[in-house]
Design a protein around this motif. Structure first.
Motif, short mmCIF file in Angstrom:
data_model
loop_
_atom_site.label_atom_id
_atom_site.label_comp_id
_atom_site.label_asym_id
_atom_site.label_seq_id
_atom_site.Cartn_x
_atom_site.Cartn_y
_atom_site.Cartn_z
N PHE A 115 0.83 -1.15 0.06
CA PHE A 115 -0.01 -0.15 -0.07
C PHE A 115 0.82 1.20 0.06
O PHE A 115 0.52 2.36 -0.56
CB PHE A 115 -0.97 -0.02 1.31
CG PHE A 115 -2.19 0.88 1.05
CD1 PHE A 115 -3.38 0.28 0.55
CD2 PHE A 115 -2.25 2.13 1.27
CE1 PHE A 115 -4.44 1.02 0.70
CE2 PHE A 115 -3.14 3.20 1.06
CZ PHE A 115 -4.41 2.45 0.78
N CYS A 116 1.89 1.31 0.79
CA CYS A 116 2.55 2.36 0.96
C CYS A 116 3.74 2.46 -0.04
O CYS A 116 4.00 3.78 -0.67
CB CYS A 116 3.32 2.35 2.28
SG CYS A 116 4.50 3.63 2.68
N LEU A 117 4.52 1.47 -0.38
CA LEU A 117 5.44 1.62 -1.22
C LEU A 117 5.30 1.27 -2.72
O LEU A 117 5.84 1.88 -3.88
CB LEU A 117 6.60 0.66 -1.25
CG LEU A 117 7.40 0.72 0.45
CD1 LEU A 117 8.36 -0.38 0.61
CD2 LEU A 117 7.99 2.01 0.33
N ARG A 118 3.89 0.39 -3.03
CA ARG A 118 3.60 0.12 -4.17
C ARG A 118 4.67 -0.88 -5.01
O ARG A 118 5.71 -0.67 -4.64
CB ARG A 118 3.33 1.24 -5.29
CG ARG A 118 2.48 2.43 -4.69
CD ARG A 118 0.90 1.85 -4.83
NE ARG A 118 0.13 2.79 -4.11
CZ ARG A 118 -1.14 2.26 -3.82
NH1 ARG A 118 -1.80 1.53 -4.54
NH2 ARG A 118 -1.91 3.12 -3.08
N THR A 119 3.84 -1.81 -5.67
CA THR A 119 4.87 -2.75 -6.46
C THR A 119 5.48 -1.87 -7.74
O THR A 119 4.96 -0.96 -8.27
CB THR A 119 4.17 -3.75 -6.87
OG1 THR A 119 3.02 -3.28 -7.58
CG2 THR A 119 3.59 -4.72 -5.93
N MET A 120 6.80 -2.41 -8.07
CA MET A 120 7.37 -1.68 -9.21
C MET A 120 6.47 -1.77 -10.52
O MET A 120 5.55 -2.76 -10.66
CB MET A 120 8.85 -2.64 -9.52
CG MET A 120 9.69 -2.51 -8.56
SD MET A 120 11.33 -3.38 -8.87
CE MET A 120 12.41 -2.68 -7.64
N ALA A 121 6.69 -0.75 -11.44
CA ALA A 121 5.98 -0.90 -12.63
C ALA A 121 5.60 -1.96 -13.32
O ALA A 121 4.33 -2.24 -13.67
CB ALA A 121 6.50 0.11 -13.53
#
Lengths: 348, 348
Positions: A115-121
């Motif tokens: 939620f905070c860092l997000r997965t890589m594109a």
């Protein structure tokens, strides 16, 4: 200088283990500074005992601590923005820290990290990578439990990310990567695993060296640098190995205390037994690495002691110093650039 | 009297291991007679050396031997009706033998067993059950590699069949059965595993006691009598445990030969080490049991020695003496009789 963010309230013992663990890690890595997140009234009395650590740390009070048995959704609802877990992760997002280490509950830590860092594109699902002691040194095994099931493309992503981690950790140029399967013949195994094998071969990756299929007993042998599998099987393999090691340690203990001669033999060979115990010590390889996020998150065992928590910090230190996130991003970019049908963000 | 059929040509060493293994087993079980299937010119010179075994055996010449790396389809094509593997299985079908033991290749043995003996009426897929040494004795783990993947109903069948085997082997009335999963909370795990848990609970079986989910480290602890999982995960767990045991044995050997004191300690504690080695000896628990067929088939490790092959015969002996097939049939009948929607043959 490496800046490490700590969720001081995480784990079965919270600050009682995290703070002494950080102090131990600081002795080994004097170039580290810490950002500590936790409940002031519980943490400060302990921190006072470690003056060197206190000097190299900034403390941030957080009222909320995520419980060890809270469900991820509940932890997010209750602890988003304000818990020690969230804020320690957020420090990586804002660039204040290079890596975060938490012994908090895995589900909540993964949910908050996503939620905070997000997965890589280009990554659909993050993975948890474990460092596995082997007869020839250490290997990386992933996924050991971030998600259940994985399709061929996701297994290829795991191979890429595990390869980048191996380069960061072992300093090998092209790590040898294998897919966990039930037989070495091409005809055997799960469809997704076979398909992943084809995909990896066809991708002609130059960041890893694809070995082919490996089996369960190759894990302990260290046949490859990186073993790729989906989270259900990986988690069961990891816990089976831990259980077997404990089982044999019990057998050994029982055998060595049964007769007087055995006890005497034990005393004479104590140095050897100590070295053996050290080799088998699960604390020495504590620290699962979350891969595929925009930042490095290290998960320590919840029930570990200060020595074990320090080992998890060591892993985080190595990952940050060797630029793990950057390595993964570069490898993914290379792969997607070669792939004509890539749906990566550059292609959009 | 128990009549055991042997595929003498099976395994890496064929008659060189099978015949001495049978002789060892005969010493432990004087009430056994053997039906031996193999190539006369290779077997007879060896059999001549074991006069007691020769006396209790009938020998049946078979020209064809199935190779250790033949694909199942190829083995069936080349060896159906005429190979030592087929004919040793057929002896169970015709009622001449109570159980068959083979160290031949697993895929071919399973294919021939299915073709010759057929699966039980209500069973969709047979399973391979392993006997797993634990801290509290032994457990049964299935499936360790007969098929990849299993739906909830198949997992329930495995639970029933494993339960029957536990009653035959351990002489417990209602064996404790667990489903292998990645977490003990009800919310976690594969859909099929969760669904199987519901099915087993709702079935209200009185032949087993359902424990719930177990994790990888419960295998070595012996938390339950029977651990149920699908073949991919089961095979990887089994091989991971074997690999970990070998790894630790290597560590121990290295530790005990490093210094003079350690060597001296080893000599004094030799009795204890021998007992430990025996506990960890994979030969002692050799013998996978094929469950769900109309007859008992025991698969020995292909690379085992005479001691290991004798252990596989021991397993077959116990299974036959305790009427495993009948126990499974009865349990399945009971289950399907209670089930209003049952599509068993009685319902047709």
């Amino acid at each position: 200088m490496i800046r490490i963010s700590l969720d001081v309230m995480g784990g079965d013992f919270g600050p009682e283990v995290v703070i002494p663990g950080a102090a131990k890690a600081l002795e080994r890595h004097p170039d580290v500074t810490f950002l500590l997140f936790g409940q002031q009234e519980r943490c400060m009395p302990i921190l006072e005992k470690f003056s060197k650590l206190k000097e190299k740390s900034t403390f941030h009070h957080c009222e909320v601590a995520v419980g060890m048995d809270e469900k991820p959704s509940q932890a997010l609802r209750r602890g988003r923005y304000i818990s020690s877990m969230w804020r320690s992760i957020e420090a990586v997002k804002t660039g204040q820290a290079d890596v975060v280490v938490s012994a908090g509950n895995t589900g909540a830590l993964m949910a908050m990290s996503k939620f905070c860092l997000r997965t890589m594109a280009t990554i659909e699902r993050p993975a948890i990578a474990a460092i596995w002691p082997t007869l020839s040194g250490e290997s990386i095994v992933l996924d050991v439990g971030a998600t259940i099931g994985a399709d061929a493309q996701q297994l290829l992503d795991f191979a890429l990310m595990g390869g980048a981690m191996a380069r960061a950790l072992f300093e090998v140029e092209r790590p040898l990567v294998g897919l966990l399967n039930v037989g070495v013949e091409e005809i055997k195994g799960q469809e997704e695993v076979k398909e992943a094998g084809r995909l990896i071969r066809e991708a002609g990756l130059d960041t890893i060296d694809y070995y082919g299929f490996v089996e369960g007993d190759d894990l302990g042998k260290g046949t490859v640098d990186v073993v790729v599998t989906e989270g259900f099987t990986g988690n069961i393999a990891l816990k089976t190995a831990e259980g077997t090691a404990r089982q044999i340690a019990e057998y050994l203990k029982a055998a060595m205390s049964r007769t007087l001669l055995a006890k005497l033999g034990y005393i004479l060979a104590k140095g050897a037994f100590d070295r053996l115990r050290e080799k088998m010590d699960p604390r020495k390889v504590n620290g699962g690495v979350f891969l595929g996020l925009n930042g490095i998150v290290i998960k320590s065992h919840g029930g570990t002691d200060a020595e074990g928590f320090a080992a998890a910090i060591d892993v985080g230190y190595d990952m940050a110093r060797n630029g793990l996130t950057q390595k993964i991003e570069n490898d993914l970019k290379k792969y997607h650039a070669r792939r004509p049908s890539s749906a990566g963000p550059e292609a959009a």
